[in-house]
Design a protein around this motif. Structure first.
Motif, PDB file in Angstrom:
ATOM      1  N   SER A  84       0.822  -1.217   0.000  1.00  0.00           N
ATOM      2  CA  SER A  84       0.000   0.000   0.000  1.00  0.00           C
ATOM      3  C   SER A  84       0.854   1.263   0.000  1.00  0.00           C
ATOM      4  N   LEU A  85       2.111   1.160   0.401  1.00  0.00           N
ATOM      5  CA  LEU A  85       2.908   2.348   0.653  1.00  0.00           C
ATOM      6  C   LEU A  85       3.202   3.202  -0.581  1.00  0.00           C
ATOM      7  N   PRO A  86       3.449   2.628  -1.769  1.00  0.00           N
ATOM      8  CA  PRO A  86       3.640   3.504  -2.931  1.00  0.00           C
ATOM      9  C   PRO A  86       2.387   4.318  -3.264  1.00  0.00           C
ATOM     10  N   LEU A  87       1.213   3.796  -2.924  1.00  0.00           N
ATOM     11  CA  LEU A  87      -0.042   4.457  -3.238  1.00  0.00           C
ATOM     12  C   LEU A  87      -0.454   5.459  -2.168  1.00  0.00           C
ATOM     13  N   ALA A  88      -0.243   5.128  -0.890  1.00  0.00           N
ATOM     14  CA  ALA A  88      -0.824   5.886   0.217  1.00  0.00           C
ATOM     15  C   ALA A  88      -0.442   7.372   0.250  1.00  0.00           C
ATOM     16  N   PRO A  89       0.848   7.759   0.118  1.00  0.00           N
ATOM     17  CA  PRO A  89       1.174   9.187   0.185  1.00  0.00           C
ATOM     18  C   PRO A  89       0.524   9.994  -0.935  1.00  0.00           C
ATOM     19  N   ASN A  90       0.558   9.467  -2.168  1.00  0.00           N
ATOM     20  CA  ASN A  90      -0.050  10.184  -3.295  1.00  0.00           C
ATOM     21  C   ASN A  90      -1.557  10.295  -3.125  1.00  0.00           C
ATOM     22  N   LEU A  91      -2.172   9.237  -2.597  1.00  0.00           N
ATOM     23  CA  LEU A  91      -3.613   9.262  -2.359  1.00  0.00           C
ATOM     24  C   LEU A  91      -3.973  10.320  -1.325  1.00  0.00           C
ATOM     25  N   ILE A  95      -6.538  13.110  -2.919  1.00  0.00           N
ATOM     26  CA  ILE A  95      -7.955  13.214  -2.554  1.00  0.00           C
ATOM     27  C   ILE A  95      -8.158  13.695  -1.123  1.00  0.00           C
ATOM     28  N   GLY A  96      -7.067  13.838  -0.378  1.00  0.00           N
ATOM     29  CA  GLY A  96      -7.183  14.330   0.987  1.00  0.00           C
ATOM     30  C   GLY A  96      -6.994  13.231   2.014  1.00  0.00           C
ATOM     31  N   ARG A  97      -6.720  13.653   3.238  1.00  0.00           N
ATOM     32  CA  ARG A  97      -6.478  12.702   4.314  1.00  0.00           C
ATOM     33  C   ARG A  97      -7.760  11.943   4.681  1.00  0.00           C
ATOM     34  N   LYS A  98      -8.868  12.662   4.757  1.00  0.00           N
ATOM     35  CA  LYS A  98     -10.115  12.065   5.228  1.00  0.00           C
ATOM     36  C   LYS A  98     -10.618  10.978   4.286  1.00  0.00           C
ATOM     37  N   TYR A  99     -10.630  11.247   2.985  1.00  0.00           N
ATOM     38  CA  TYR A  99     -11.150  10.257   2.039  1.00  0.00           C
ATOM     39  C   TYR A  99     -10.201   9.081   1.867  1.00  0.00           C
ATOM     40  N   SER A 100      -8.912   9.300   2.138  1.00  0.00           N
ATOM     41  CA  SER A 100      -7.965   8.181   2.128  1.00  0.00           C
ATOM     42  C   SER A 100      -8.282   7.206   3.256  1.00  0.00           C
ATOM     43  N   ILE A 101      -8.640   7.745   4.423  1.00  0.00           N
ATOM     44  CA  ILE A 101      -9.025   6.887   5.545  1.00  0.00           C
ATOM     45  C   ILE A 101     -10.271   6.079   5.192  1.00  0.00           C
ATOM     46  N   PHE A 102     -11.198   6.692   4.483  1.00  0.00           N
ATOM     47  CA  PHE A 102     -12.415   5.991   4.072  1.00  0.00           C
ATOM     48  C   PHE A 102     -12.072   4.791   3.175  1.00  0.00           C
ATOM     49  N   ILE A 103     -11.207   5.005   2.194  1.00  0.00           N
ATOM     50  CA  ILE A 103     -10.817   3.918   1.284  1.00  0.00           C
ATOM     51  C   ILE A 103     -10.087   2.816   2.058  1.00  0.00           C
ATOM     52  N   GLY A 104      -9.165   3.201   2.941  1.00  0.00           N
ATOM     53  CA  GLY A 104      -8.440   2.219   3.731  1.00  0.00           C
ATOM     54  C   GLY A 104      -9.362   1.391   4.607  1.00  0.00           C
ATOM     55  N   SER A 105     -10.355   2.029   5.213  1.00  0.00           N
ATOM     56  CA  SER A 105     -11.297   1.313   6.080  1.00  0.00           C
ATOM     57  C   SER A 105     -12.155   0.331   5.290  1.00  0.00           C
ATOM     58  N   LEU A 106     -12.539   0.703   4.080  1.00  0.00           N
ATOM     59  CA  LEU A 106     -13.292  -0.216   3.228  1.00  0.00           C
ATOM     60  C   LEU A 106     -12.489  -1.482   2.921  1.00  0.00           C
ATOM     61  N   ILE A 107     -11.213  -1.292   2.625  1.00  0.00           N
ATOM     62  CA  ILE A 107     -10.360  -2.443   2.291  1.00  0.00           C
ATOM     63  C   ILE A 107     -10.165  -3.337   3.521  1.00  0.00           C
ATOM     64  N   VAL A 108      -9.997  -2.730   4.700  1.00  0.00           N
ATOM     65  CA  VAL A 108      -9.861  -3.516   5.931  1.00  0.00           C
ATOM     66  C   VAL A 108     -11.125  -4.336   6.182  1.00  0.00           C
ATOM     67  N   ALA A 109     -12.289  -3.723   5.964  1.00  0.00           N
ATOM     68  CA  ALA A 109     -13.559  -4.430   6.162  1.00  0.00           C
ATOM     69  C   ALA A 109     -13.660  -5.645   5.234  1.00  0.00           C
ATOM     70  N   GLY A 139      -2.647   4.013   7.953  1.00  0.00           N
ATOM     71  CA  GLY A 139      -1.478   4.328   8.768  1.00  0.00           C
ATOM     72  C   GLY A 139      -0.713   5.540   8.277  1.00  0.00           C
ATOM     73  N   ILE A 140      -0.902   5.921   7.029  1.00  0.00           N
ATOM     74  CA  ILE A 140      -0.323   7.158   6.497  1.00  0.00           C
ATOM     75  C   ILE A 140      -1.284   8.324   6.688  1.00  0.00           C
ATOM     76  N   ALA A 141      -2.529   8.154   6.274  1.00  0.00           N
ATOM     77  CA  ALA A 141      -3.491   9.261   6.250  1.00  0.00           C
ATOM     78  C   ALA A 141      -3.894   9.727   7.647  1.00  0.00           C
ATOM     79  N   SER A 142      -4.096   8.794   8.573  1.00  0.00           N
ATOM     80  CA  SER A 142      -4.612   9.168   9.895  1.00  0.00           C
ATOM     81  C   SER A 142      -3.657  10.049  10.699  1.00  0.00           C
ATOM     82  N   LEU A 207     -16.815   9.030   9.902  1.00  0.00           N
ATOM     83  CA  LEU A 207     -15.724   9.801   9.311  1.00  0.00           C
ATOM     84  C   LEU A 207     -16.196  11.123   8.712  1.00  0.00           C
ATOM     85  N   TRP A 208     -17.450  11.172   8.271  1.00  0.00           N
ATOM     86  CA  TRP A 208     -17.971  12.358   7.578  1.00  0.00           C
ATOM     87  C   TRP A 208     -18.067  13.574   8.495  1.00  0.00           C
ATOM     88  N   PHE A 209     -18.055  13.361   9.811  1.00  0.00           N
ATOM     89  CA  PHE A 209     -18.119  14.478  10.753  1.00  0.00           C
ATOM     90  C   PHE A 209     -16.748  15.091  11.006  1.00  0.00           C
TER      91      PHE A 209
END
Length: 522
Positions: A84-91, A95-109, A139-142, A207-209
């Motif tokens: 995930s690391l080559p993708l995470a910083p650019n993401l 798209i921002g820190r908040k939406y990166s956390i959303f994508i990461g949480s979906l993948i964990v689920a 772990g990058i975005a949060s 996360l939306w709040f």
């Protein structure tokens, strides 16, 4: 967290107020908890795997994995994180820190679902890979979002608190596996695997709040949005507040100068002596956090205890839970001390203490192996708690917080990626190699970690600087010295105040126009 806001370089931080007396900060830190939960997912994973390896049904279902096969079942999560690391910083910067956390949480689920429903080893491994992939993005975005949202006075403590929730997750997992030990079916391991989705599910719902990072918004020329966020949470909505003026001006100027001087996202990490030192520290934080000896009990407590004659699964899982609770309490307490004691004293005390406790650990294990006496085995259990105490002084709270502090905005995501890469490479090494090393070399394998601890002490003494009581931009000047751009100083930033006031007045005028339109409609 302290009754006095930092006074540095002309900054008008408030005095005489605790953070919980401020409505904006109370709300902000409550919302930041949503991002902090990313750390709990990783903590849950390590402790859960510790517990599962003591469960008869798990061992039987996966045909008693041992050696390299046991290592692979654990280590595949780290492989996902590395991927995930080559993708995470650019993401995070795109798209921002908040939406990166959303994508990461979906993948964990998704990964937790595959893991809990696994019908064979391959499916279990695939689930753990996706958990690592999503956790790596989070772990990058949060920590980026937490660092950039917190008020300058509480930034050190809030960011340090992030990684302590690793132990929150590990505590929940430890006691969950202890409870499911009583279940006489494969649900004894499927249920803990399924519950790993809980932190990510909470993030997906709430996360939306959470506001987006002001630094990210300013970098995307969304300056009015950034000012609204800063005013709402740092000044209770007062966009004319002097603190907001200076915060906004400093961030804006820092981003402008970083953009002018940038030579390429990764080349910037080596183009100055200050950045090379930052890069070295990021690598050290990742390496030393995983090579301090705690990884032995982090994933292979059951194996460690079996080697000293303690084989009762209930005792092993109960001890796993007690270690988790103790570690979490210690880590939180020490995280709250980072601004009072300072970073360097904590790093030095931690490294010195671990050198001593781990040497004692080796000696006790050697004696127990040679004599078979119960006393040294009990001593090993005690020394595990002492060793964890010194580790928790800083390597939980500052492992991520310290790199976030020393990196300027444009390098923060990429620098944190380097730290995460070092962390996950060494985590993979520990997860895969440790069971092989213990199986073939027994207690002699532990000398590898003692040597690393001595190297850690020397490195911290000569290379780690103190960052206590400084803003993110001031820390940049500490590293860069004469290379730092003078315009970043607050005295120079004051000249931009007229431009900021004009933007604030534009916001006020828009708000008044909106209010007038609403009144006419009524």
């Amino acid at each position: 967290m302290g009754t006095e806001y930092f006074q540095g370089q002309g900054y008008p931080w408030r005095r005489g107020r605790w953070w919980f007396q401020d409505p904006g900060l109370r709300k902000l830190y409550f919302l930041i908890f949503i991002a902090i939960l990313s750390s709990a997912t990783n903590g849950y994973d390590g402790s859960m795997m510790n517990g599962l390896q003591a469960l008869t049904y798990w061992k039987t279902y996966f045909k008693n994995p041992n050696g390299s096969r046991q290592g692979l079942l654990n280590a595949i999560q780290s492989v996902g994180s590395v991927c995930s690391l080559p993708l995470a910083p650019n993401l995070a910067d795109w798209i921002g820190r908040k939406y990166s956390i959303f994508i990461g949480s979906l993948i964990v689920a998704l990964g937790a679902g595959l893991q809990s429903g696994a019908t064979d080893t391959g499916m279990f491994i695939a689930g753990r890979f996706f958990i690592g992939l999503g956790s790596g993005i989070n772990g990058i975005a949060s920590p980026l979002l937490i660092t950039e949202l917190a008020h300058p006075n509480e930034r050190g403590k809030i960011t340090a608190t992030y990684n302590t929730f690793y132990y929150f997750g590990s505590t929940i997992a430890a006691w969950t596996t202890y409870g499911t030990l009583q279940i006489s079916s494969n649900w004894s391991w499927r249920l803990p695997s399924l519950l790993q989705v809980a932190p990510s599910a909470f993030q997906l719902c709430f996360l939306w709040f959470l506001p987006e990072s002001p630094r990210y918004l300013i970098s995307k020329d969304r300056q009015e949005e950034a000012m609204r966020v800063m005013a709402k949470y740092h000044a209770n909505g007062n966009i004319h507040d002097e603190v907001i003026m200076f915060e906004f001006a400093e961030i804006k100027e820092a981003l402008k100068e970083e953009k002018i001087n940038s030579k390429g996202r990764y080349m910037d990490l080596i183009n100055t002596s200050g950045n090379r030192r930052r890069l070295f520290i990021c690598l050290c934080c990742g390496f030393f956090s995983q090579m301090s000896g705690t990884s032995l009990t982090g994933y292979y407590l059951s194996k460690i205890l079996s080697d000293i004659g303690i084989t009762n699964p209930q005792f092993q899982n109960r001890l796993n839970g007690i270690i988790g609770v103790t570690n979490w309490i210690e880590a939180i307490c020490f995280a709250l001390l980072v601004d009072r004691v300072g970073r360097r004293p904590l790093f030095l005390t931690s490294a010195s203490g671990m050198c001593c406790t781990f040497a004692t650990w080796i000696a006790l294990t050697a004696v127990q192996n040679r004599t078979g006496a119960a006393g040294p085995g009990k001593g090993v259990i005690a020394i595990i708690f002492f060793h964890n105490f010194f580790y928790n002084l800083c390597w939980v709270s500052l492992n991520v917080a310290y790199p976030c502090e020393i990196l300027p905005y444009r390098l923060r995501a990429n620098g944190l990626m380097i730290q995460s890469l070092a962390t996950n490479v060494m985590l993979f090494f520990n997860q895969y190699v440790n069971p092989i090393g213990i199986e073939h070399a027994s207690w002699r394998y532990y000398f590898l970690f003692e040597g690393t601890l001595l190297l850690q002490l020397v490195t911290v003494y000569f290379f780690f600087i103190e960052t206590k009581g400084a803003t993110l931009e001031e820390i940049s000047r500490t590293f860069d010295g004469e290379d730092a751009v003078e315009e970043m100083k607050v005295r120079a930033l004051v000249t931009e105040k007229a431009d900021i006031v004009e933007q604030v007045e534009n916001l006020d005028n828009r708000g008044q126009n909106t209010s007038t339109v609403g009144q006419k409609r009524d």
